[in-house]
Design an enzyme around this catalytic site. Structure first.
Site, PDB file in Angstrom:
ATOM      1  N   HIS A  61     -21.037  43.320  -7.556  1.00  0.00           N
ATOM      2  CA  HIS A  61     -20.016  43.291  -6.487  1.00  0.00           C
ATOM      3  C   HIS A  61     -20.096  41.976  -5.712  1.00  0.00           C
ATOM      4  CE1 HIS A  61     -17.398  45.674  -3.590  1.00  0.00           C
ATOM      5  NE2 HIS A  61     -17.522  44.480  -3.039  1.00  0.00           N
ATOM      6  N   HIS A  63     -17.378  38.601  -4.199  1.00  0.00           N
ATOM      7  CA  HIS A  63     -16.007  38.093  -4.015  1.00  0.00           C
ATOM      8  C   HIS A  63     -16.029  36.585  -4.263  1.00  0.00           C
ATOM      9  CE1 HIS A  63     -14.268  41.782  -2.066  1.00  0.00           C
ATOM     10  NE2 HIS A  63     -15.562  42.030  -1.977  1.00  0.00           N
ATOM     11  N   GLN A 156      -6.930  43.616  -1.006  1.00  0.00           N
ATOM     12  CA  GLN A 156      -7.590  43.447   0.300  1.00  0.00           C
ATOM     13  C   GLN A 156      -6.773  44.054   1.446  1.00  0.00           C
ATOM     14  OE1 GLN A 156     -10.585  40.980   1.422  1.00  0.00           O
ATOM     15  NE2 GLN A 156     -10.272  42.651   2.869  1.00  0.00           N
ATOM     16  N   HIS A 214     -13.243  49.749  -3.158  1.00  0.00           N
ATOM     17  CA  HIS A 214     -13.894  49.600  -1.844  1.00  0.00           C
ATOM     18  C   HIS A 214     -13.595  50.905  -1.111  1.00  0.00           C
ATOM     19  CE1 HIS A 214     -14.255  45.358  -2.726  1.00  0.00           C
ATOM     20  NE2 HIS A 214     -14.775  45.107  -1.543  1.00  0.00           N
ATOM     21  N   GLU A 217     -15.481  51.888   3.497  1.00  0.00           N
ATOM     22  CA  GLU A 217     -16.349  50.826   4.046  1.00  0.00           C
ATOM     23  C   GLU A 217     -16.070  50.717   5.542  1.00  0.00           C
ATOM     24  OE1 GLU A 217     -15.736  46.812   2.687  1.00  0.00           O
ATOM     25  OE2 GLU A 217     -17.699  46.149   3.413  1.00  0.00           O
ATOM     26  N   ASP A 313     -22.002  41.120  -2.442  1.00  0.00           N
ATOM     27  CA  ASP A 313     -20.709  41.168  -1.767  1.00  0.00           C
ATOM     28  C   ASP A 313     -20.214  39.766  -1.419  1.00  0.00           C
ATOM     29  OD1 ASP A 313     -18.463  42.451  -0.916  1.00  0.00           O
ATOM     30  OD2 ASP A 313     -19.330  43.368   0.858  1.00  0.00           O
TER      31      ASP A 313
HETATM   32 FE   FE2 Z   1     -16.561  43.826  -1.191  1.00  0.00          FE
END
Ligand code: FE2
Length: 423
Positions: A61, A63, A156, A214, A217, A313
């Site tokens: 995971h 980005h 997102q 996701h 979160e 992340d």
């Molecule tokens: Fe993430």
């Protein structure tokens, strides 16, 4: 050192005490033998010197499209998730294909330098031009001989809550995304979140793609999209192909609800990714004292037999200014935060950044140090999981299909005061 490795001697393997030698032919493990004694090295072999030969690290995971943008154009001064979103909104309009490619490749180099050979990256597709997604598809092709890269179409700003969200997700799949993402807790309403989860599983069924959401979160104990995702995965009989990332709200659920939820999770067999350094940094921000850790129930999920792995992340992005590609750092932090330092847990702790990640990415068929499998491995400083974690040493060697990706000499101390202890 030669680019092709044919033989490794004096290596330890996880869960075994003796030394091993491993032979590689045409990029595959052709022999794995235990040694009765220490062997002397010659020019044609790599001497592991009693260090651990381990399957490569898996980063499940990250980005890559946002990596290495911290401070551009402004720093996140509060360190919160919400200021991170503001800072990213300033940076996002500046994205170009070249910018994304150059930062992603630098970040992949950092990961490879720290023993990673498998990466799952979430790429923001709430962009009508899909600039980052198209750039990442090119990178995947460019690095395919060195690194296994999976691309998640990550909405997102939501699927239901973003203009043409569903079309952009479908377009991302047709352009080459491997995994379908989601962000149900961020959708405008609970109903949107629920609908988006059912739609994601339907789309995965139709396209044969994996799923990585996701999910929840947030510290809000009312964020309960995990049960929706797990139910949809169970009913579609595709749990092993489905991953719930973060699930930090589970930290705040009451235990009675968790008892009921865990029955479903076990039936669904979905995978979990926790990003402990990111979660402990971003969650609990609305608390005074006591402050929640905001990490999902890693220990309890593992004890329930579910697959959990750790990821980073972020690496130096608007949400998280630190990060350097070292999964051993994340592992160390995660097991501290999750009360997972009992010896029986420490003994197998590398599972969290190796085998469990491989299961989540569904690459087990080619993964692991076994006869006939591709010769993909790393050499770590230390004889076993516990020593590797204690030393927090560097990755000494990383080999993919028999070819060296990275070789490093152990750190050498030039001068150090000696303390002579006299009885
Ligand atoms: Fe993430």
């Amino acid at each position: 050192m030669e680019n092709n490795v044919k033989k490794i001697i004096n290596a330890r393997l996880r869960g075994r005490d003796q030394l091993f030698s491993l032979q590689i032919k045409d990029g595959f493990f052709s022999q794995i033998n235990s040694q009765s004694e220490h062997l002397d090295a010659d020019a044609h072999c790599y001497d592991a010197s009693g260090n651990l030969c381990c399957a490569p690290f898996v980063e499940p995971h990250i980005h890559l499209d946002a990596a290495l943008t911290a401070g551009e154009p402004n720093w996140n001064m509060s360190g919160t998730l919400f200021e991170g979103i503001e800072r990213w909104a300033e940076r996002k309009p500046l994205l170009t294909a070249e910018d994304v490619k150059s930062r992603a490749l630098k970040t992949i180099e950092l990961l490879v330098a720290n023993g990673v050979q498998y990466i799952r990256t979430h790429v923001d597709v709430t962009d009508p031009q899909l600039i980052a997604l198209k750039a990442m598809v090119e990178i995947k092709e460019q690095i395919k001989d060195q690194v296994h890269l999976q691309i998640v179409a990550f909405p997102q700003e939501g699927i239901w809550s973003y203009p043409n969200g569903r079309e952009l997700m479908e377009q991302a799949i047709s352009l080459g995304a491997d995994v379908i993402g989601g962000i149900p807790h961020f959708e405008f309403t609970r109903e949107y979140g629920v609908e988006s989860m059912r739609w994601v599983i339907e789309l995965a069924k139709k396209t044969g793609k994996l799923v990585d959401v996701h999910c929840d979160e947030i510290d809000d104990d009312a964020a309960r999209f995990l049960e929706v995702l797990a139910t949809a995965a169970l009913e579609a009989d595709m749990g092993a192909k489905v991953t719930a990332s973060h699930t930090t709200a589970m930290h705040s659920y009451n235990n009675a609800y968790c008892a009921k939820l865990f029955r479903l999770l076990k039936m669904s067999k979905i995978n979990f990714v926790s990003c402990p350094t990111e979660s402990i940094h971003l969650q609990g921000r609305f608390d005074t004292y006591p402050k929640r850790r905001g990490i999902t129930r890693v220990k309890e999920l593992r004890e329930a037999g579910l697959t959990v792995c750790f990821g980073q992340d972020s690496i130096q992005d608007p949400w998280y200014t630190l990060g350097n590609g070292k999964l051993l750092r994340v592992l160390d932090s995660g097991i501290h935060s999750c009360h997972m330092m009992g010896y029986s847990e420490l003994k197998n702790c590398l599972d969290l950044i190796t085998d469990n990640g491989a299961k989540t990415l569904q690459v087990e068929q080619e993964y692991g140090i076994e006869l006939g499998k591709p010769a993909n491995f790393i050499i770590l400083e230390g004889a076993n999981d516990v020593e590797v974690l204690q030393k927090q040493g560097e990755v000494l060697l990383s080999v993919r299909n028999g070819k060296v990706l990275l070789a490093r000499k152990p750190c050498e101390v030039i001068t150090c005061t000696q303390f002579n202890i006299k009885g």
